[in-house]
Design a protein around this motif. Sequence first.
Motif, PDB file in Angstrom:
ATOM      1  N   ILE A 231       4.244   5.169  -7.200  1.00 35.40           N
ATOM      2  CA  ILE A 231       4.872   6.331  -6.565  1.00 35.40           C
ATOM      3  C   ILE A 231       3.835   7.324  -6.047  1.00 35.40           C
ATOM      4  CG2 ILE A 231       6.407   8.294  -6.922  1.00 35.40           C
ATOM      5  CD1 ILE A 231       7.867   6.604  -9.029  1.00 35.40           C
ATOM      6  N   GLY A 232       2.937   7.757  -6.913  1.00 34.07           N
ATOM      7  CA  GLY A 232       1.916   8.706  -6.497  1.00 34.07           C
ATOM      8  C   GLY A 232       2.494  10.026  -6.010  1.00 34.07           C
ATOM      9  N   ASP A 233       1.679  10.771  -5.256  1.00 38.95           N
ATOM     10  CA  ASP A 233       2.085  12.062  -4.696  1.00 38.95           C
ATOM     11  C   ASP A 233       1.574  12.129  -3.265  1.00 38.95           C
ATOM     12  OD1 ASP A 233       2.563  14.662  -3.943  1.00 38.95           O
ATOM     13  OD2 ASP A 233       1.659  15.577  -5.725  1.00 38.95           O
ATOM     14  N   ALA A 234       2.489  11.981  -2.324  1.00 41.37           N
ATOM     15  CA  ALA A 234       2.099  11.868  -0.909  1.00 41.37           C
ATOM     16  C   ALA A 234       2.135  13.196  -0.164  1.00 41.37           C
ATOM     17  CB  ALA A 234       3.011  10.861  -0.210  1.00 41.37           C
ATOM     18  N   THR A 235       2.103  14.317  -0.878  1.00 38.20           N
ATOM     19  CA  THR A 235       2.222  15.613  -0.194  1.00 38.20           C
ATOM     20  C   THR A 235       0.892  16.112   0.375  1.00 38.20           C
ATOM     21  OG1 THR A 235       1.974  16.755  -2.324  1.00 38.20           O
ATOM     22  CG2 THR A 235       4.220  16.309  -1.552  1.00 38.20           C
TER      23      THR A 235
ATOM     24  N   VAL B 183      -8.373   1.228   3.250  1.00 39.95           N
ATOM     25  CA  VAL B 183      -6.987   1.200   2.790  1.00 39.95           C
ATOM     26  C   VAL B 183      -6.908   0.427   1.483  1.00 39.95           C
ATOM     27  CG1 VAL B 183      -4.621   0.531   3.322  1.00 39.95           C
ATOM     28  CG2 VAL B 183      -6.143   1.286   5.165  1.00 39.95           C
ATOM     29  N   THR B 184      -6.318   1.042   0.471  1.00 39.69           N
ATOM     30  CA  THR B 184      -6.162   0.394  -0.821  1.00 39.69           C
ATOM     31  C   THR B 184      -4.695   0.490  -1.236  1.00 39.69           C
ATOM     32  OG1 THR B 184      -6.919   0.454  -3.115  1.00 39.69           O
ATOM     33  CG2 THR B 184      -7.093   2.494  -1.910  1.00 39.69           C
ATOM     34  N   SER B 185      -4.349   1.057  -2.378  1.00 45.55           N
ATOM     35  CA  SER B 185      -2.937   1.149  -2.771  1.00 45.55           C
ATOM     36  C   SER B 185      -2.725   2.293  -3.749  1.00 45.55           C
ATOM     37  CB  SER B 185      -2.461  -0.161  -3.404  1.00 45.55           C
ATOM     38  OG  SER B 185      -3.172  -0.422  -4.594  1.00 45.55           O
ATOM     39  N   ILE B 186      -1.498   2.801  -3.793  1.00 45.38           N
ATOM     40  CA  ILE B 186      -1.124   3.802  -4.780  1.00 45.38           C
ATOM     41  C   ILE B 186      -1.358   3.234  -6.182  1.00 45.38           C
ATOM     42  CG2 ILE B 186       0.955   4.786  -5.866  1.00 45.38           C
ATOM     43  CD1 ILE B 186       1.917   5.646  -3.152  1.00 45.38           C
ATOM     44  N   GLY B 187      -1.750   4.111  -7.096  1.00 42.18           N
ATOM     45  CA  GLY B 187      -1.920   3.709  -8.492  1.00 42.18           C
ATOM     46  C   GLY B 187      -3.333   3.359  -8.882  1.00 42.18           C
ATOM     47  N   VAL B 188      -4.268   3.434  -7.928  1.00 41.59           N
ATOM     48  CA  VAL B 188      -5.657   3.084  -8.235  1.00 41.59           C
ATOM     49  C   VAL B 188      -6.243   4.083  -9.239  1.00 41.59           C
ATOM     50  CG1 VAL B 188      -7.984   3.025  -7.273  1.00 41.59           C
ATOM     51  CG2 VAL B 188      -6.110   1.893  -6.079  1.00 41.59           C
ATOM     52  N   ALA B 189      -6.799   3.539 -10.315  1.00 39.47           N
ATOM     53  CA  ALA B 189      -7.437   4.375 -11.338  1.00 39.47           C
ATOM     54  C   ALA B 189      -8.286   3.481 -12.227  1.00 39.47           C
ATOM     55  CB  ALA B 189      -6.399   5.110 -12.177  1.00 39.47           C
TER      56      ALA B 189
ATOM     57  N   HIS C 266      -9.363  10.849  -1.244  1.00 40.96           N
ATOM     58  CA  HIS C 266      -8.363   9.777  -1.214  1.00 40.96           C
ATOM     59  C   HIS C 266      -6.974  10.425  -1.155  1.00 40.96           C
ATOM     60  CE1 HIS C 266      -7.313  10.521  -5.441  1.00 40.96           C
ATOM     61  NE2 HIS C 266      -8.596  10.450  -5.734  1.00 40.96           N
ATOM     62  N   PHE C 267      -6.057   9.740  -0.499  1.00 37.14           N
ATOM     63  CA  PHE C 267      -4.708  10.262  -0.319  1.00 37.14           C
ATOM     64  C   PHE C 267      -3.675   9.181  -0.614  1.00 37.14           C
ATOM     65  CE2 PHE C 267      -7.379  12.590   2.705  1.00 37.14           C
ATOM     66  CZ  PHE C 267      -7.028  13.918   2.467  1.00 37.14           C
ATOM     67  N   ASP C 268      -2.689   9.494  -1.451  1.00 38.35           N
ATOM     68  CA  ASP C 268      -1.496   8.670  -1.518  1.00 38.35           C
ATOM     69  C   ASP C 268      -0.710   8.914  -0.240  1.00 38.35           C
ATOM     70  OD1 ASP C 268      -2.223   7.962  -4.089  1.00 38.35           O
ATOM     71  OD2 ASP C 268      -0.941   9.465  -5.037  1.00 38.35           O
ATOM     72  N   VAL C 269      -0.129   7.857   0.329  1.00 40.44           N
ATOM     73  CA  VAL C 269       0.628   8.023   1.571  1.00 40.44           C
ATOM     74  C   VAL C 269       1.991   7.342   1.451  1.00 40.44           C
ATOM     75  CG1 VAL C 269      -1.414   8.220   3.029  1.00 40.44           C
ATOM     76  CG2 VAL C 269      -0.434   5.976   2.633  1.00 40.44           C
ATOM     77  N   GLY C 270       2.980   7.940   2.127  1.00 37.89           N
ATOM     78  CA  GLY C 270       4.307   7.349   2.131  1.00 37.89           C
ATOM     79  C   GLY C 270       5.372   8.374   2.441  1.00 37.89           C
ATOM     80  N   SER C 271       6.583   7.893   2.530  1.00 39.35           N
ATOM     81  CA  SER C 271       7.733   8.748   2.798  1.00 39.35           C
ATOM     82  C   SER C 271       8.215   9.374   1.488  1.00 39.35           C
ATOM     83  CB  SER C 271       8.861   7.911   3.405  1.00 39.35           C
ATOM     84  OG  SER C 271       9.393   7.014   2.436  1.00 39.35           O
ATOM     85  N   ASP C 272       9.337  10.060   1.563  1.00 36.88           N
ATOM     86  CA  ASP C 272       9.929  10.627   0.346  1.00 36.88           C
ATOM     87  C   ASP C 272      10.829   9.628  -0.365  1.00 36.88           C
ATOM     88  OD1 ASP C 272       8.716  13.132   0.660  1.00 36.88           O
ATOM     89  OD2 ASP C 272      10.287  13.807   2.025  1.00 36.88           O
ATOM     90  N   ASP C 273      10.972   8.430   0.186  1.00 39.82           N
ATOM     91  CA  ASP C 273      11.867   7.428  -0.393  1.00 39.82           C
ATOM     92  C   ASP C 273      11.139   6.607  -1.456  1.00 39.82           C
ATOM     93  OD1 ASP C 273      14.090   8.058   1.248  1.00 39.82           O
ATOM     94  OD2 ASP C 273      13.138   6.995   2.900  1.00 39.82           O
ATOM     95  N   VAL C 274      11.701   6.596  -2.654  1.00 37.99           N
ATOM     96  CA  VAL C 274      11.164   5.834  -3.780  1.00 37.99           C
ATOM     97  C   VAL C 274      12.267   4.898  -4.259  1.00 37.99           C
ATOM     98  CG1 VAL C 274      10.248   5.959  -6.122  1.00 37.99           C
ATOM     99  CG2 VAL C 274       9.577   7.683  -4.433  1.00 37.99           C
TER     100      VAL C 274
ATOM    101  N   PHE D 126       8.795   1.896  -5.965  1.00 37.40           N
ATOM    102  CA  PHE D 126       7.732   2.000  -4.975  1.00 37.40           C
ATOM    103  C   PHE D 126       8.014   3.137  -4.001  1.00 37.40           C
ATOM    104  CE2 PHE D 126       8.096  -2.404  -6.244  1.00 37.40           C
ATOM    105  CZ  PHE D 126       6.800  -2.872  -6.341  1.00 37.40           C
ATOM    106  N   ARG D 127       6.985   3.941  -3.715  1.00 39.25           N
ATOM    107  CA  ARG D 127       7.074   4.814  -2.545  1.00 39.25           C
ATOM    108  C   ARG D 127       6.888   3.931  -1.325  1.00 39.25           C
ATOM    109  NH1 ARG D 127       7.006  10.036  -2.114  1.00 39.25           N
ATOM    110  NH2 ARG D 127       6.215  10.302  -4.234  1.00 39.25           N
ATOM    111  N   THR D 128       7.630   4.194  -0.271  1.00 41.68           N
ATOM    112  CA  THR D 128       7.570   3.328   0.899  1.00 41.68           C
ATOM    113  C   THR D 128       6.887   4.033   2.070  1.00 41.68           C
ATOM    114  OG1 THR D 128       9.735   4.016   1.779  1.00 41.68           O
ATOM    115  CG2 THR D 128       9.710   2.215   0.172  1.00 41.68           C
ATOM    116  N   VAL D 129       6.248   3.246   2.927  1.00 43.53           N
ATOM    117  CA  VAL D 129       5.603   3.782   4.121  1.00 43.53           C
ATOM    118  C   VAL D 129       5.758   2.770   5.246  1.00 43.53           C
ATOM    119  CG1 VAL D 129       3.343   2.891   3.398  1.00 43.53           C
ATOM    120  CG2 VAL D 129       3.470   4.710   5.110  1.00 43.53           C
ATOM    121  N   ALA D 130       6.153   3.251   6.416  1.00 41.20           N
ATOM    122  CA  ALA D 130       6.254   2.387   7.596  1.00 41.20           C
ATOM    123  C   ALA D 130       4.861   1.939   8.007  1.00 41.20           C
ATOM    124  CB  ALA D 130       6.924   3.134   8.742  1.00 41.20           C
TER     125      ALA D 130
END
Length: 326
Positions: free
Chosen positions: A291-295, A129-135, A223-231, A198-202
């Motif tokens: 934010i990324g893309d969690a789709t 587990v890391t974080s959105i925005g890694v590059a 690798h996957f960005d994860v989260g809800s649709d709420d930014v 921020f994209r949010t995830v429970a």
Amino acid sequence: MSLLMGGATMTDSDSGQVVLVIGGTGFLGRRVVSALTGAGHRVRSLVREPARAAGLFDDRVEIAQGDMLDADAVAGAVRQARAVIVCVHTLSAQPARKAGHDFVDVEVAGVGNIVAACRANGVDRLLYVTSIGVAADASSSWTRGRARIESLLFASGLDVTVLRPGMIVGHGGSGFGMVERGARSRAAVLLSSRHQRFRTVAVDDLAHQLVVLLDEPRSFGRHFDVGSDDVLTIDEMMDLAAEHLGRRRPTKIHLPRRAIACIAPLVERAAKMPPGAISGFVGAGSDSDMIGDATAIRALLDQPPRTFGEAMAQALREGSAAAASS
């Protein structure tokens, strides 16, 4: 809960049946352990201080004492596991780190020990587990550092899956903790930018996703960005939480990040934190949107993500219950 010391082994009949969680007593890790045991998995957790696990886990959880920077302890914990889930938090003090190592060096060294132990023991599956925005070319030193670790993992030859969450919403988390404290106060002093989104995830969704992907070959090597649709911004989260609690929106005071970055090395030394643990988090580029893309991941999951409102309500209930019992 049973305690396994560094060189302990299990019987042949148990071989390969345990999932090792590294960071199992932390904010996310303890929920990952709970989700795994709830799904019927046997779990082992590597912890520096076994006393911290007392009361957190039931008898289905084995405790291996050690630090991820201790190669022998990691090797003992990995032995006869079938998979490893890594959810560590190297911003905290790291007693076993070498002098001069920053928070990324700490994590690289620890992950290197984990990879070596997996190879030596024939454990192919690893989730991190890391974080959105890694590059590698990110403007933030925090996300660039995490890119080093991802590169190490994907070059390891193991079946690796990396999850990149946005703001993890749950009681006890450092990020949402800022939101929760502010929502319960008249005024909130914030380190974050007023405009950063921020994209949010429970937190329980993230833990559940790790369990779902544990044996999912379509996730190997990805690798996957994860989260809800709420930014949302921190300010927006705080206002929504205050409204949910029936309180007035707090006054928000955003401290200049440049000023915090200047004093961060002093705070890190005083708190015995790895260099960069604070300064990397508030330095140049740290106010970029997360934010990324969690789709992409959603085709592999068995349930939709909870909204920020749903995750927030649960976190605030847990916070109220904790306050009432203290």
